[in-house]
Scaffold this motif. Structure first.
Motif, PDB file in Angstrom:
ATOM      1  N   ARG A  71       0.831  -1.198   0.000  1.00  0.00           N
ATOM      2  CA  ARG A  71       0.000   0.000   0.000  1.00  0.00           C
ATOM      3  C   ARG A  71       0.866   1.249   0.000  1.00  0.00           C
ATOM      4  O   ARG A  71       2.042   1.192   0.356  1.00  0.00           O
ATOM      5  CB  ARG A  71      -0.929   0.029   1.203  1.00  0.00           C
ATOM      6  N   VAL A  72       0.252   2.359  -0.378  1.00  0.00           N
ATOM      7  CA  VAL A  72       0.838   3.685  -0.215  1.00  0.00           C
ATOM      8  C   VAL A  72       0.154   4.272   1.003  1.00  0.00           C
ATOM      9  O   VAL A  72      -1.083   4.276   1.076  1.00  0.00           O
ATOM     10  CB  VAL A  72       0.573   4.585  -1.449  1.00  0.00           C
ATOM     11  N   PRO A 104      -8.139  14.549   1.118  1.00  0.00           N
ATOM     12  CA  PRO A 104      -9.111  13.465   1.176  1.00  0.00           C
ATOM     13  C   PRO A 104      -9.355  13.076   2.633  1.00  0.00           C
ATOM     14  O   PRO A 104      -8.492  13.265   3.483  1.00  0.00           O
ATOM     15  CB  PRO A 104      -8.433  12.333   0.410  1.00  0.00           C
ATOM     16  N   LYS A 105     -10.529  12.521   2.909  1.00  0.00           N
ATOM     17  CA  LYS A 105     -10.828  12.047   4.259  1.00  0.00           C
ATOM     18  C   LYS A 105     -10.000  10.797   4.536  1.00  0.00           C
ATOM     19  O   LYS A 105      -9.652  10.060   3.626  1.00  0.00           O
ATOM     20  CB  LYS A 105     -12.311  11.721   4.375  1.00  0.00           C
ATOM     21  N   PRO A 106      -9.652  10.563   5.814  1.00  0.00           N
ATOM     22  CA  PRO A 106      -8.949   9.325   6.138  1.00  0.00           C
ATOM     23  C   PRO A 106      -9.737   8.117   5.634  1.00  0.00           C
ATOM     24  O   PRO A 106     -10.965   8.089   5.692  1.00  0.00           O
ATOM     25  CB  PRO A 106      -8.879   9.344   7.664  1.00  0.00           C
ATOM     26  N   GLY A 107      -9.012   7.143   5.116  1.00  0.00           N
ATOM     27  CA  GLY A 107      -9.655   5.943   4.579  1.00  0.00           C
ATOM     28  C   GLY A 107      -8.745   5.273   3.565  1.00  0.00           C
ATOM     29  O   GLY A 107      -7.601   5.666   3.375  1.00  0.00           O
ATOM     30  N   ALA A 133      -8.361   9.857  -5.244  1.00  0.00           N
ATOM     31  CA  ALA A 133      -9.542  10.299  -4.501  1.00  0.00           C
ATOM     32  C   ALA A 133     -10.075  11.608  -5.075  1.00  0.00           C
ATOM     33  O   ALA A 133      -9.451  12.216  -5.947  1.00  0.00           O
ATOM     34  CB  ALA A 133      -9.185  10.494  -3.020  1.00  0.00           C
ATOM     35  N   SER A 134     -11.215  12.014  -4.547  1.00  0.00           N
ATOM     36  CA  SER A 134     -11.705  13.368  -4.819  1.00  0.00           C
ATOM     37  C   SER A 134     -12.326  13.883  -3.529  1.00  0.00           C
ATOM     38  O   SER A 134     -12.836  13.120  -2.711  1.00  0.00           O
ATOM     39  CB  SER A 134     -12.715  13.387  -5.970  1.00  0.00           C
ATOM     40  N   VAL A 182      -4.223   2.979  -1.552  1.00  0.00           N
ATOM     41  CA  VAL A 182      -3.689   4.192  -0.915  1.00  0.00           C
ATOM     42  C   VAL A 182      -4.461   4.361   0.395  1.00  0.00           C
ATOM     43  O   VAL A 182      -5.695   4.449   0.389  1.00  0.00           O
ATOM     44  CB  VAL A 182      -3.864   5.435  -1.797  1.00  0.00           C
ATOM     45  N   VAL A 183      -3.730   4.410   1.497  1.00  0.00           N
ATOM     46  CA  VAL A 183      -4.346   4.602   2.814  1.00  0.00           C
ATOM     47  C   VAL A 183      -4.024   6.012   3.286  1.00  0.00           C
ATOM     48  O   VAL A 183      -2.850   6.380   3.403  1.00  0.00           O
ATOM     49  CB  VAL A 183      -3.832   3.562   3.835  1.00  0.00           C
TER      50      VAL A 183
END
Length: 186
Positions: A71-72, A104-107, A133-134, A182-183
């Protein structure tokens, strides 16, 4: 025959020189008398307080709750990215980034698209764009400026480009293919 060929070459050369002189004059006539001064830009992002206390000889540890597997990991607060591979015991590559004005929101997000070279929303040529993300109607992704600079974004503009040094951008580009994880952590 040789005389007419040399006359043609001389004529074409004179026409080319005249065209270059005309274009040079035209460019100088339309250029501003005093070009605007460039805003001061820092070549590397300023470290956060947490990163400032970190021993540079030791790797920056992954944030808690950043997931598992390849993951990133992107920490908005630490202004840092980790490229975490599947190999157990291998230290992830980590580097500082300059966050955009939209976060972006955490996730967890998949890499949704990639572009080798484009012009960023700030009008600057960028490369190795990895979008994932957006937020607030703005696409968010990682990229590196072609000129190698990593300045603070204009706070008056809504931009989603998380900028990094070119070498780090190369590494992220090679690591994060379509659907890679991506985290985002605070």
């Amino acid at each position: 025959m040789a005389r007419s060929s040399s006359g043609i070459v001389a004529g074409l050369t004179a026409a080319a020189i005249a065209a270059v002189v005309f274009l040079g004059y035209q460019a100088s006539a339309t250029a501003p008398a005093h070009p605007p001064k460039a805003a001061a830009q820092s070549p590397v992002p300023a470290p956060s307080q947490s990163a400032a206390k970190q021993d540079p000889a030791k790797p920056v540890p992954l944030p808690a709750g950043s997931g598992t597997g390849a993951r990133v990991v992107y920490s908005v607060g630490l202004k840092r990215v980790w490229l975490v591979g599947d190999t157990a015991g291998q230290e992830p590559r980590s580097f500082a980034v300059m966050p955009s004005t939209v976060h972006p929101k955490p996730g967890t997000y998949p890499v949704s698209s990639r572009s080798g070279a484009v012009t960023g929303s700030d009008g600057v040529p960028i490369e190795h764009v990895v979008r994932f993300a957006s937020a607030d109607g703005v696409v968010v992704g990682f990229s590196a400026r072609v000129d190698g600079q990593v300045p603070q974004p204009d706070p008056a503009k809504k931009t989603g480009g998380i900028r990094m040094a070119r070498a780090d951008g190369d590494a992220l580009w090679n690591f994060a293919t379509i659907n890679s994880k991506v985290v985002v952590v605070p």
